[in-house]
Design a protein around this motif. Structure first.
Motif, PDB file in Angstrom:
ATOM      1  N   PRO A 184       0.826  -1.211   0.000  1.00 34.04           N
ATOM      2  CA  PRO A 184       0.000   0.000   0.000  1.00 34.04           C
ATOM      3  C   PRO A 184       0.854   1.253   0.000  1.00 34.04           C
ATOM      4  O   PRO A 184       1.879   1.328   0.671  1.00 34.04           O
ATOM      5  N   GLY A 185       0.432   2.233  -0.779  1.00 37.43           N
ATOM      6  CA  GLY A 185       1.150   3.489  -0.848  1.00 37.43           C
ATOM      7  C   GLY A 185       2.430   3.423  -1.650  1.00 37.43           C
ATOM      8  O   GLY A 185       3.154   4.414  -1.734  1.00 37.43           O
ATOM      9  N   LEU A 273      -3.296   4.206  -5.492  1.00 33.12           N
ATOM     10  CA  LEU A 273      -1.864   4.193  -5.195  1.00 33.12           C
ATOM     11  C   LEU A 273      -1.510   5.206  -4.125  1.00 33.12           C
ATOM     12  O   LEU A 273      -0.701   4.924  -3.226  1.00 33.12           O
ATOM     13  N   ASN A 274      -2.121   6.389  -4.176  1.00 30.73           N
ATOM     14  CA  ASN A 274      -1.828   7.453  -3.219  1.00 30.73           C
ATOM     15  C   ASN A 274      -2.735   7.432  -2.000  1.00 30.73           C
ATOM     16  O   ASN A 274      -2.702   8.357  -1.188  1.00 30.73           O
ATOM     17  N   MET A 275      -3.578   6.373  -1.898  1.00 32.86           N
ATOM     18  CA  MET A 275      -4.415   6.148  -0.728  1.00 32.86           C
ATOM     19  C   MET A 275      -5.332   7.329  -0.430  1.00 32.86           C
ATOM     20  O   MET A 275      -5.458   7.769   0.714  1.00 32.86           O
ATOM     21  N   CYS A 276      -5.967   7.825  -1.483  1.00 31.87           N
ATOM     22  CA  CYS A 276      -6.858   8.981  -1.291  1.00 31.87           C
ATOM     23  C   CYS A 276      -8.117   8.824  -2.140  1.00 31.87           C
ATOM     24  O   CYS A 276      -8.564   9.788  -2.783  1.00 31.87           O
ATOM     25  N   VAL A 277      -8.698   7.618  -2.144  1.00 37.49           N
ATOM     26  CA  VAL A 277      -9.924   7.397  -2.910  1.00 37.49           C
ATOM     27  C   VAL A 277     -11.113   8.060  -2.238  1.00 37.49           C
ATOM     28  O   VAL A 277     -11.957   8.672  -2.894  1.00 37.49           O
ATOM     29  N   MET A 282      -6.142  13.036   2.157  1.00 46.64           N
ATOM     30  CA  MET A 282      -4.972  13.639   1.539  1.00 46.64           C
ATOM     31  C   MET A 282      -4.169  12.562   0.840  1.00 46.64           C
ATOM     32  O   MET A 282      -3.941  11.486   1.385  1.00 46.64           O
ATOM     33  N   CYS A 283      -3.739  12.838  -0.380  1.00 47.17           N
ATOM     34  CA  CYS A 283      -2.956  11.869  -1.147  1.00 47.17           C
ATOM     35  C   CYS A 283      -1.536  11.779  -0.585  1.00 47.17           C
ATOM     36  O   CYS A 283      -0.986  12.762  -0.076  1.00 47.17           O
ATOM     37  N   MET A 284      -0.964  10.594  -0.708  1.00 41.54           N
ATOM     38  CA  MET A 284       0.392  10.377  -0.218  1.00 41.54           C
ATOM     39  C   MET A 284       1.388  11.305  -0.903  1.00 41.54           C
ATOM     40  O   MET A 284       2.315  11.814  -0.279  1.00 41.54           O
ATOM     41  N   LYS A 285       1.203  11.539  -2.202  1.00 44.28           N
ATOM     42  CA  LYS A 285       2.144  12.402  -2.914  1.00 44.28           C
ATOM     43  C   LYS A 285       2.089  13.835  -2.387  1.00 44.28           C
ATOM     44  O   LYS A 285       3.110  14.527  -2.352  1.00 44.28           O
ATOM     45  N   ASP A 286       0.894  14.266  -1.950  1.00 41.40           N
ATOM     46  CA  ASP A 286       0.780  15.608  -1.380  1.00 41.40           C
ATOM     47  C   ASP A 286       1.455  15.673  -0.014  1.00 41.40           C
ATOM     48  O   ASP A 286       2.118  16.664   0.319  1.00 41.40           O
ATOM     49  N   MET A 287       1.290  14.599   0.773  1.00 37.37           N
ATOM     50  CA  MET A 287       1.936  14.568   2.078  1.00 37.37           C
ATOM     51  C   MET A 287       3.460  14.535   1.932  1.00 37.37           C
ATOM     52  O   MET A 287       4.182  15.215   2.679  1.00 37.37           O
ATOM     53  N   MET A 288       3.948  13.777   0.968  1.00 34.68           N
ATOM     54  CA  MET A 288       5.392  13.716   0.735  1.00 34.68           C
ATOM     55  C   MET A 288       5.938  15.057   0.255  1.00 34.68           C
ATOM     56  O   MET A 288       7.057  15.451   0.606  1.00 34.68           O
ATOM     57  N   HIS A 289       5.114  15.786  -0.525  1.00 32.91           N
ATOM     58  CA  HIS A 289       5.536  17.116  -0.963  1.00 32.91           C
ATOM     59  C   HIS A 289       5.642  18.074   0.233  1.00 32.91           C
ATOM     60  O   HIS A 289       6.589  18.867   0.319  1.00 32.91           O
ATOM     61  N   ILE A 290       4.671  17.969   1.149  1.00 33.17           N
ATOM     62  CA  ILE A 290       4.721  18.808   2.353  1.00 33.17           C
ATOM     63  C   ILE A 290       5.974  18.495   3.160  1.00 33.17           C
ATOM     64  O   ILE A 290       6.677  19.397   3.636  1.00 33.17           O
ATOM     65  N   GLU A 302      -4.307  19.536  11.383  1.00 32.05           N
ATOM     66  CA  GLU A 302      -5.546  19.391  10.623  1.00 32.05           C
ATOM     67  C   GLU A 302      -5.455  18.265   9.591  1.00 32.05           C
ATOM     68  O   GLU A 302      -6.478  17.805   9.084  1.00 32.05           O
ATOM     69  N   ASN A 303      -4.242  17.838   9.287  1.00 30.16           N
ATOM     70  CA  ASN A 303      -4.066  16.778   8.288  1.00 30.16           C
ATOM     71  C   ASN A 303      -4.305  15.387   8.854  1.00 30.16           C
ATOM     72  O   ASN A 303      -4.375  14.417   8.095  1.00 30.16           O
ATOM     73  N   ARG A 304      -4.417  15.259  10.172  1.00 30.64           N
ATOM     74  CA  ARG A 304      -4.508  13.925  10.773  1.00 30.64           C
ATOM     75  C   ARG A 304      -5.709  13.149  10.254  1.00 30.64           C
ATOM     76  O   ARG A 304      -5.601  11.988   9.842  1.00 30.64           O
ATOM     77  N   ALA A 305      -6.880  13.804  10.260  1.00 31.39           N
ATOM     78  CA  ALA A 305      -8.093  13.111   9.798  1.00 31.39           C
ATOM     79  C   ALA A 305      -8.017  12.773   8.311  1.00 31.39           C
ATOM     80  O   ALA A 305      -8.621  11.800   7.858  1.00 31.39           O
ATOM     81  N   LYS A 306      -7.248  13.547   7.557  1.00 29.06           N
ATOM     82  CA  LYS A 306      -7.133  13.305   6.120  1.00 29.06           C
ATOM     83  C   LYS A 306      -6.188  12.149   5.798  1.00 29.06           C
ATOM     84  O   LYS A 306      -6.106  11.724   4.659  1.00 29.06           O
ATOM     85  N   LEU A 307      -5.472  11.676   6.818  1.00 27.78           N
ATOM     86  CA  LEU A 307      -4.472  10.630   6.587  1.00 27.78           C
ATOM     87  C   LEU A 307      -4.860   9.299   7.226  1.00 27.78           C
ATOM     88  O   LEU A 307      -4.014   8.438   7.437  1.00 27.78           O
ATOM     89  N   GLU A 308      -6.138   9.121   7.563  1.00 28.19           N
ATOM     90  CA  GLU A 308      -6.612   7.846   8.082  1.00 28.19           C
ATOM     91  C   GLU A 308      -6.977   6.965   6.885  1.00 28.19           C
ATOM     92  O   GLU A 308      -7.944   7.225   6.177  1.00 28.19           O
ATOM     93  N   HIS A 309      -6.184   5.916   6.680  1.00 30.16           N
ATOM     94  CA  HIS A 309      -6.327   5.117   5.462  1.00 30.16           C
ATOM     95  C   HIS A 309      -6.815   3.703   5.715  1.00 30.16           C
ATOM     96  O   HIS A 309      -6.782   2.880   4.809  1.00 30.16           O
ATOM     97  N   ASP A 310      -7.249   3.366   6.912  1.00 30.90           N
ATOM     98  CA  ASP A 310      -7.671   1.996   7.202  1.00 30.90           C
ATOM     99  C   ASP A 310      -8.946   1.685   6.427  1.00 30.90           C
ATOM    100  O   ASP A 310      -9.998   2.271   6.677  1.00 30.90           O
ATOM    101  N   ASN A 311      -8.881   0.750   5.486  1.00 29.56           N
ATOM    102  CA  ASN A 311     -10.041   0.465   4.649  1.00 29.56           C
ATOM    103  C   ASN A 311     -11.119  -0.330   5.370  1.00 29.56           C
ATOM    104  O   ASN A 311     -12.166  -0.590   4.810  1.00 29.56           O
TER     105      ASN A 311
END
Length: 363
Positions: A184-185, A273-277, A282-290, A302-311
């Protein structure tokens, strides 16, 4: 008699690894055979000489020369050290060459031993997603997707892009090529080609939970006309794979039937792929850019809730939690505050004297 028994036992085995239908798998088979033969060049003589010396110098053989003071032979030392050294050098050279030649990220330079890849041969791209517990295949050039079934034309290079939705799996079609991890990711790659038409089995070769045993799919090697007919059948019988349909498909299920999707939302594979369906992720590529820019500062909480990826919590609620990959043997859910079934909760033993927590009175 022993040979007949061994052949009868092996007749029930699936020897697809040693008789593959793809050039990459065939080259890997050849590497196994060559390495085994080189090692047997040492193993067989050692086993033979062990038995020979035990028989030649047995106690009852008075004709054998007895020399308890013998301790050195230059000729024997040369043989003992030079033969294994030569085999190690040969194995090292073969391994080094094969490691680069069979690199899964390396584009193909040949269709088989007699035919190189030419500029006129256009490869097809297949994007693979390992779900719990099924396989999803995207064909971006045709705008279709399938579940637990894929096809490819014979003698046409295939460029695989592989990822996963939750836990790590391993993509494996024994007749086609070796195993490649799906994580994943992250995206892994595989370049392969199928040279013989037929129906082959694909599977996950990395344990991933309850439905792992049934995480299999069919790979069809067909001619170009057969592949075009397969694509047309998918488009005729398929439905729409949008983000909502994907989130439903992503939920864990076992023995999922073959599914066809005649059209796919633009950018869906990249979102997987970026875990943001899911909306708001937040997409992984955006987090990596940050992260590359040095972080988001004090407002990054504020990004914490956007990074919960448990399907297993698709939709942001937990009232209908899907089964996890494993379940505790105690019978209670994971992280439950209830004691294990059949286990009495131990009470602390009473102390003869109360514990003194006053540090001023401590000796």
């Amino acid at each position: 008699m022993i040979a007949v028994l061994l052949l009868s036992v092996l007749s029930g085995c699936n020897m697809v690894v040693m008789s593959p239908s793809g050039d990459i798998a065939a080259q890997q088979r050849d590497l196994i055979v060559i390495s085994t033969v080189l090692m047997l060049l040492i193993i067989v003589p050692v086993l033979f000489l062990t038995l020979f010396f035990a028989w030649r110098y047995r106690q009852s053989n008075t004709a054998a020369k007895y020399d308890p003071e013998w301790h050195h032979s230059t000729g024997l030392e040369v043989i003992i050290w030079s033969a294994p050294l030569a085999i190690i050098i040969a194995l090292g050279a073969i391994t080094w060459v094969s490691t680069h030649k069979l690199d899964p990220y390396r584009p193909l330079d040949r269709i088989d031993a007699a035919r190189p890849v030419t500029e006129e041969m256009k490869p097809i791209t297949v994007e693979v997603v390992a779900l719990d517990w099924k396989w999803l295949f995207f064909y971006p050039e045709y705008g279709i997707a399938t579940v637990n079934e894929m096809a490819a034309p014979v003698d046409v290079p295939i460029n695989f892009k592989i990822t996963a939705s939750s836990v790590m799996n391993s993509f494996y079609v024994p007749a086609l090529a070796g195993m490649i991890y799906a994580m994943p990711g992250m995206q892994t790659k595989l370049h392969a080609v199928i040279n013989k038409p037929g129906e082959y089995e694909g599977l996950s070769s990395n344990y991933s939970g309850d439905g792992f045993s049934h995480m299999r799919f069919k790979f069809h090697g067909v001619d170009q006309a057969g592949f075009d007919a397969w694509v047309a059948r998918v488009k005729q019988n398929g439905t729409m794979l949008n983000r909502d349909a994907y989130l439903k498909l992503e939920k864990p299920s076992v023995k999922e039937p073959v599914r066809y999707y005649a059209s796919v939302d633009d950018g869906l594979y990249e979102a997987v792929l970026n875990m943001c369906v899911r909306e708001g992720q937040m997409c992984m590529k955006d987090m990596m850019h940050i992260d590359m820019m040095g972080g988001a500062g004090v407002e990054s909480h504020e990004n914490r809730a956007k990074l919960e990826h448990d399907n297993r919590h698709v939709g942001g609620v937990t009232e209908a939690v899907a089964p996890a990959a494993t379940f505790p043997e105690t019978g209670n859910p994971a992280k439950s505050e209830e004691p294990a079934e059949g286990v009495k909760e131990e009470q602390p033993a009473p102390s003869a004297e109360p514990m003194n927590h006053d540090m001023h009175k401590t000796q």
